[in-house]
Design an enzyme around this catalytic site. Structure first.
Site, PDB file in Angstrom:
ATOM      1  N   LYS A 204      -4.751   4.031  -1.856  1.00 26.93           N
ATOM      2  CA  LYS A 204      -4.152   3.201  -2.898  1.00 26.93           C
ATOM      3  C   LYS A 204      -2.577   2.499  -2.570  1.00 26.93           C
ATOM      4  CE  LYS A 204      -2.104   2.603  -6.607  1.00 26.93           C
ATOM      5  NZ  LYS A 204      -1.590   1.226  -6.229  1.00 26.93           N
TER       6      LYS A 204
ATOM      7  N   GLU B 250      20.169   2.750  -7.361  1.00 22.56           N
ATOM      8  CA  GLU B 250      19.478   1.598  -6.107  1.00 22.56           C
ATOM      9  C   GLU B 250      18.354   0.452  -6.930  1.00 22.56           C
ATOM     10  OE1 GLU B 250      15.129   2.807  -4.614  1.00 22.56           O
ATOM     11  OE2 GLU B 250      16.094   2.380  -2.829  1.00 22.56           O
TER      12      GLU B 250
END
Ligand code: NAD
Length: 486
Positions: free
Chosen positions: A178, A390
């Protein structure tokens, strides 16, 4: 306009309900393709095909034949090199030299390295004593795990996806991939190579679509999936781990990072500037191993900040194939909004914006692209969001330090532990720092350099497991024990 289909059981196909979603260019916002949107029906079909292939020609193939096939896949990628490069450039908008010299060649290498690994891997064997004196031979064998789900991100899509598919196939598994909804093209194209070189149907399957409550989640919840290998955000890893708990499936995770770059005053100054610049701004900062926190020893702090600023202000924005262009857009408008929200937070928290901090002025034909400026901040406490979280954008905060102990503590005070890049000419210090910093990979006077036979993975919340060379076998094979009474 492109139409990108699923690849299931060796055939390209639309979604059973005809659903598609848009793929827009990050360069200018133009619609460049429609992608089939997979749901439960496509995941069921792909997993069933992968399961059947385990019991067919693929499952019966001996190691030598599988090795030949992996080499043929690598050669097939090389033969279609320009197509892979063009597909990745269209999806990501990143400069041609990065894609053509790093990301696509690594895709082919990922099949070769694991072909070589599987060909040469030994298994252990013990001749043991028994009370009757006849003895026994106790040995181990490696068998494929079965159907492996591969869920990959958008930042270096082909390289990161094949980094999982290569070892999975080398070990005799079948896969359902995927790919990220942002970058479907190269995973789809690889199906053509698989068919061209004669990989049996069902060994490599691709279902496009989204993550939560969609193709990604349906795949991780599928009871016929034996193991899940995932690269992406730590929060997504948490969701996948919960899904994997049902049925006690194994996971291998390569997750987020908030990596520290550490520059000592005794470094080679130009090399360190160039190394830190690449690590913070290559691929527009969208590299899990990239540096978003820079610590510079105080005597060279001002000079280093000025040198990095000059490099940022010299980047050349442009399309992948524009002459001299070395800086591309972010992947999407959504990601641009996220990165700009951090740019605003930095200012609200009182940062000094050394350079950047906004959106560059682009020519009208690129004005709707996901462009942001490379950005440097100083002056923030370690508690500020842009120093802690992040961002995955072209930005870094730079802070001075005074001792090894201080900088090691600063670097380690984060929930992530993926990588670090350290610049020094003191050999003893380099080794001390490599031991002190809590990360999966430490670079000394280098960055983004690794022999694919070595283990790769993150510490702390940056991942689970190690992949690379023989280390990948721990995840992609089931080690079985056989004991023979003699
Ligand atoms: P992401 O986690 O948003 O998505 C990654 C993939 O997971 C996509 O294919 C997405 O559709 C799928 N997904 C999302 N939710 C899901 C769910 N609930 N169930 C199943 N699948 C789901 O990550 P991203 O934004 O594509 O990539 C950027 C992130 O990846 C950053 O955090 C970066 O640090 C990380 N990354 C890590 C490494 C590494 O080696 N450690 C390498 C590259 C990127």
């Amino acid at each position: 306009m492109n139409s990108i289909q699923h690849f299931i059981n060796g055939k390209y196909q639309d979604s059973s309900d005809g659903r598609t979603f848009e793929k827009r260019s990050p360069l200018d916002g133009q619609l460049i393709g429609r992608v089939c949107e997979g749901g439960q029906a496509e995941i069921d079909a792909a997993v069933a095909a992968a399961r059947a292939a385990l019991h067919g020609d693929w499952g019966r193939m001996n190691v030598a034949a599988r090795v030949d096939m992996l080499y043929a896949i690598a050669d097939g990628i090389t033969q279609r090199f320009d197509d892979f490069v063009a597909a990745e450039e269209a999806d990501t908008g990143q400069p041609h030299h990065v894609i053509a010299h790093a990301f696509v060649p690594r895709g082919a290498a990922n099949f070769k390295i694991f072909a070589d690994t599987i060909k040469n891997v030994p298994t252990e064997s013990f001749r043991m004593d028994t009370p009757d004196g006849r003895g026994a031979l106790n040995y181990s064998i490696r068998k494929p795990k079965g159907v492996v789900a591969v869920i990959s991100p958008w930042n270096a899509p082909f390289m990161l996806m094949t980094w999982k598919v290569g070892p999975a196939l080398a070990c005799g598994n079948t896969v359902v991939v995927k790919p990220s909804e942002e970058t479907p093209a190269t995973a789809a194209l690889l199906g053509e190579v698989m068919n061209a070189v004669g990989v049996p149907p069902g060994v490599y399957n691709v279902v496009h679509g989204f993550g939560p409550d969609a193709a990604g989640e349906f795949l991780t919840r599928h009871e016929e999936v034996d193991a899940i290998t995932f690269t992406g955000e730590t929060s997504t890893g948490t969701a996948i781990m919960k899904a994997a708990a049902e049925g006690i499936r194994d996971v291998s995770f390569e997750l987020g990072g908030k990596n520290a770059g550490i520059v000592f005053a005794d470094c080679n100054f130009e090399d360190a500037c160039e190394g830190i610049f690449r690590s913070a701004f290559m691929n527009t900062g969208q590299v899990c191993l990239g540096t978003e926190r820079v610590y510079v020893e105080r005597p060279i702090f001002e000079r280093f900040v000025a040198a990095l600023k000059a490099r940022c202000e010299a980047v050349k924005y442009g399309r992948p194939t524009d002459k001299g262009a070395n800086y591309g857009p972010l992947i999407s408008q959504e990601h641009k909004r996220k990165v700009l929200s951090y740019y605003a937070k930095a200012v609200a928290d009182g940062a000094t914006v050394v350079t950047g901090g906004g959106v560059p002025a682009m020519p009208p034909e690129l004005a709707n692209g996901a462009w942001v400026q490379p950005t440097i901040w100083t002056g923030l406490p370690e508690t500020a969001a842009v120093v802690r979280e992040e961002i995955f954008g072209p930005c870094c905060h730079i802070r001075p330090f005074d001792s090894e102990e201080e900088v090691a503590a600063l670097a380690n005070a984060n929930r992530y532990g993926l990588s670090t890049t350290i610049w020094t000419n003191d050999l003893g210090r380099a080794h001390r720092m490599a031991e002190a910093i809590e990360v999966g990979i430490t670079w000394i006077n280098s960055w983004f350099l690794r022999d694919l036979r070595t283990p790769f993975g993150g510490s702390k919340q940056s991942g689970i497991g190690r992949e690379g060379g023989v280390h990948s076998l721990e995840f992609y094979t089931e080690l079985r024990n056989v004991c023979v009474k003699l």
